[in-house]
Design an enzyme around this catalytic site. Structure first.
Site, PDB file in Angstrom:
ATOM      1  N   SER A   1       0.846  -1.198   0.000  1.00 27.49           N
ATOM      2  CA  SER A   1       0.000   0.000   0.000  1.00 27.49           C
ATOM      3  C   SER A   1       0.878   1.244   0.000  1.00 27.49           C
ATOM      4  O   SER A   1       1.991   1.233   0.544  1.00 27.49           O
ATOM      5  CB  SER A   1      -0.900   0.017   1.239  1.00 27.49           C
ATOM      6  OG  SER A   1      -1.542   1.269   1.388  1.00 27.49           O
TER       7      SER A   1
ATOM      8  N   TYR B   1      -1.778  -0.101  10.370  1.00 31.68           N
ATOM      9  CA  TYR B   1      -1.869  -0.526   8.974  1.00 31.68           C
ATOM     10  C   TYR B   1      -0.643  -0.050   8.194  1.00 31.68           C
ATOM     11  O   TYR B   1      -0.027  -0.827   7.449  1.00 31.68           O
ATOM     12  CB  TYR B   1      -3.142   0.025   8.344  1.00 31.68           C
ATOM     13  CG  TYR B   1      -3.365  -0.405   6.913  1.00 31.68           C
ATOM     14  CD1 TYR B   1      -3.737  -1.709   6.618  1.00 31.68           C
ATOM     15  CD2 TYR B   1      -3.225   0.497   5.863  1.00 31.68           C
ATOM     16  CE1 TYR B   1      -3.958  -2.111   5.304  1.00 31.68           C
ATOM     17  CE2 TYR B   1      -3.442   0.109   4.549  1.00 31.68           C
ATOM     18  CZ  TYR B   1      -3.805  -1.190   4.269  1.00 31.68           C
ATOM     19  OH  TYR B   1      -4.018  -1.586   2.965  1.00 31.68           O
TER      20      TYR B   1
END
Length: 246
Positions: free
Chosen positions: A142, A156
């Site tokens: 990501s 995250y």
């Protein structure tokens, strides 16, 4: 016509929906025989397998929760036995949980780390045992590895930063065997993980292209990294974010 992945075998973790399903479809469309894992989405997994077979491809679905490293490794071994080897692994399974640091539970921390980080290592370890020179390992990371962007994303972001660092190390470990290891770093993409229309409108304003990505676009980068054309690309984390980081 010869397809770029004719004769290749692949496994995609978390492949029953979203970006994972798009990658399964693209690799199968490019000629690979594809296995994919799913945790709970049995109906979607069966529907995807049927769709690929109806289009003339080969696919099998294997139930395995990526939070269980032993189950994941067993699924990879099963796929390699079924296909007689393994050429491509796509570590796609991932979860997103956001919360401020003072309320983020340690149980949620452990589960997100297990799926987003430990499973990448465990999957790569299992797959590498079956791979020959020319093998491809691809992980869906990501852009939060580079920029968290929003409060509550610290854990995250940490997991995706770990993926980028691990990718470089694994590329060094497996390079002498002719196996490439790369990561894809998508920006905001329209999937069921990011399905809130309100957030879509806000995120579009942050994109240089003024729109969110599509799962098929992420799959196209995975297909390139899996192909012979990417034989000299390894240890890279390639951003595909519509200018989110620009």
């Amino acid at each position: 016509m010869t397809k770029p992945l004719d004769g290749k075998t692949a496994l995609v973790t978390g492949g029953s929906r979203g970006i994972g399903a798009a990658i399964v479809r693209r690799l199968a469309g490019d000629g690979a025989a594809v296995a994919f894992t799913y945790a709970n989405s049995k109906e979607k997994a069966e529907a995807l397998t049927a769709r690929i077979e109806a289009e003339g491809g080969k696919a099998i679905a294997i139930q395995a929760d990526s939070a269980d490293a032993a189950a994941l490794q067993a699924a990879i071994d099963q796929a390699a036995r079924h296909f007689g080897g393994l050429d491509i692994l796509v570590n796609n399974a991932g979860i997103l949980m956001r919360s401020p640091i003072d309320t983020f539970s340690l149980d949620d921390f452990d589960r997100m780390f297990a799926i987003n980080v430990k499973a990448v290592f465990a999957g790569t370890q299992a797959a590498a045992r079956h791979m020959q020179s020319g093998g491809r390992i691809i992980t869906v990371g990501s852009v939060t590895a580079e920029r968290s962007g929003f409060p509550g994303a610290s854990v995250y972001s940490m997991t995706k930063g770990a993926v980028a660092a691990m990718t470089r190390g694994l590329a060094r470990d497996l390079g002498p065997r002719g196996i490439t290891v790369n990561a894809i770093q998508p920006g905001p993409t329209a999937t069921d993980m990011n399905s809130d229309p309100g957030s879509h409108e806000m995120l579009q304003g942050l994109m240089a292209l003024g729109r969110l990505g599509e799962d098929r676009e992420i799959a196209s980068l995975a297909a390139y990294l899996a192909s012979p054309d990417a034989s000299f690309v390894t240890g890279a984390s390639l951003t595909i974010d519509g200018g989110y980081l620009a």
